[in-house]
Design an enzyme around this catalytic site. Structure first.
Site, PDB file in Angstrom:
ATOM      1  N   TYR A 167     -18.761 -60.032 -70.396  1.00  0.00           N
ATOM      2  CA  TYR A 167     -19.137 -59.175 -71.195  1.00  0.00           C
ATOM      3  C   TYR A 167     -18.369 -58.749 -72.388  1.00  0.00           C
ATOM      4  CZ  TYR A 167     -21.442 -54.377 -72.703  1.00  0.00           C
ATOM      5  OH  TYR A 167     -22.008 -53.485 -73.366  1.00  0.00           O
ATOM      6  N   GLU A 208     -28.743 -53.488 -66.489  1.00  0.00           N
ATOM      7  CA  GLU A 208     -27.243 -52.726 -66.192  1.00  0.00           C
ATOM      8  C   GLU A 208     -27.614 -51.362 -65.882  1.00  0.00           C
ATOM      9  OE1 GLU A 208     -24.365 -52.728 -69.055  1.00  0.00           O
ATOM     10  OE2 GLU A 208     -24.185 -55.000 -69.215  1.00  0.00           O
ATOM     11  N   ASP A 210     -17.099 -44.534 -72.634  1.00  0.00           N
ATOM     12  CA  ASP A 210     -18.273 -44.394 -73.346  1.00  0.00           C
ATOM     13  C   ASP A 210     -18.372 -43.343 -74.293  1.00  0.00           C
ATOM     14  OD1 ASP A 210     -19.834 -46.151 -71.491  1.00  0.00           O
ATOM     15  OD2 ASP A 210     -19.198 -44.874 -69.892  1.00  0.00           O
TER      16      ASP A 210
END
Length: 263
Positions: free
Chosen positions: A175, A49, A60
């Site tokens: 994911y 990734e 994030d």
């Protein structure tokens, strides 16, 4: 069949789980980043990734945010990120690369131009965290038509009503974000993750890879026991931020990969 599809088919035939590593493109600089990325397959990484630096990475935590800032300050752009992938492909034509980031840089380049450049650079899949399924016409469907997997995120709050919508145009793998919150903010728990992976796999019919909250070889193995693969990002990026040598970063990655492959 993409490189991602081929990789999961091969791992399944070998009875192994996938280990996926996340690194930020251009962190701490272009040359060092390329050196690390080139070393990842040898450290046991099945899928790379590659983070796309962006000024406002809402999903994030501080570790990835700072990595993006370092990359941007070093002059990293979407074009240079694709250049890095292209340079990696000169020596490796089999390891899948998933570009993970946010839509704004792609939109700024133009979707058609981006998809052409990404395909030419050897990108295999996209994770664009701020494009929901309701916006599939924007990038997801054009990406799939161009031969790229569009990988969707599922979370602990993705209930049975929402999951079919998430699954509708997903390809490659799902994911699963194991925690609520940002990257690096908590630890994944295999007991909680296992039933969710089963539920998602049965609905979507694709491999389910678990990320967020995995930071040790033991945790990597525990999560891989209940999933089709495991992603580690912040723990690796922290080693880069600390100034560890490339050899030391890759040695740490190998311990994580060994954990996942031992499941």
């Amino acid at each position: 069949m993409t490189r991602i599809d081929d990789t999961f088919a091969r791992l399944k035939s070998e009875g192994r789980k996938a280990f996926v590593s996340y690194v930020m493109a251009g962190d701490p600089d272009y040359d060092r980043s390329l050196e690390i990325v080139r070393g990842l397959p040898g450290a046991g990484v099945d899928i790379i990734e590659l983070g796309l630096p962006f000024t406002d990475p809402m999903a994030d935590g501080p570790t990835i945010q700072l990595a993006g800032q370092r990359a941007l300050e070093g002059g990293m752009t979407l074009k240079r990120t694709l250049d890095l992938a292209r340079a990696f492909r000169e020596g490796d034509d089999t390891t899948p690369i998933v570009l993970m980031g946010y839509y704004n840089p792609i939109y700024s380049m133009g979707v058609a131009a981006f998809l052409t450049a990404a395909k030419e650079a050897g990108i295999d899949g996209l994770i664009v965290v701020d494009l929901p399924p309701e916006e599939d016409d924007e990038l997801c469907l054009p990406a799939q038509e161009a031969g790229l997997n569009f990988i969707r995120l599922a979370t602990p709050t993705t209930d049975d009503r929402r999951l079919p919508t998430v699954a509708r145009n997903t390809s490659g793998f799902v994911y699963y974000v194991s925690i609520t919150g940002i990257t690096g903010s908590a630890e994944a728990d295999a007991g909680d993750v296992g039933p969710e992976v089963t539920r998602i796999r049965e609905t979507v019919g694709l491999p389910v890879v678990v990320g967020f909250g995995v930071n040790t070889p033991e945790k990597s193995r525990a999560i891989a026991e209940v999933a089709d693969g495991v992603v580690v990002g912040s723990a690796i990026v922290s080693k880069i931020a600390a100034g560890d040598s490339t050899a030391d970063v890759l040695a740490f990655v190998k311990t994580l990969a060994d954990g996942a492959h031992g499941a």
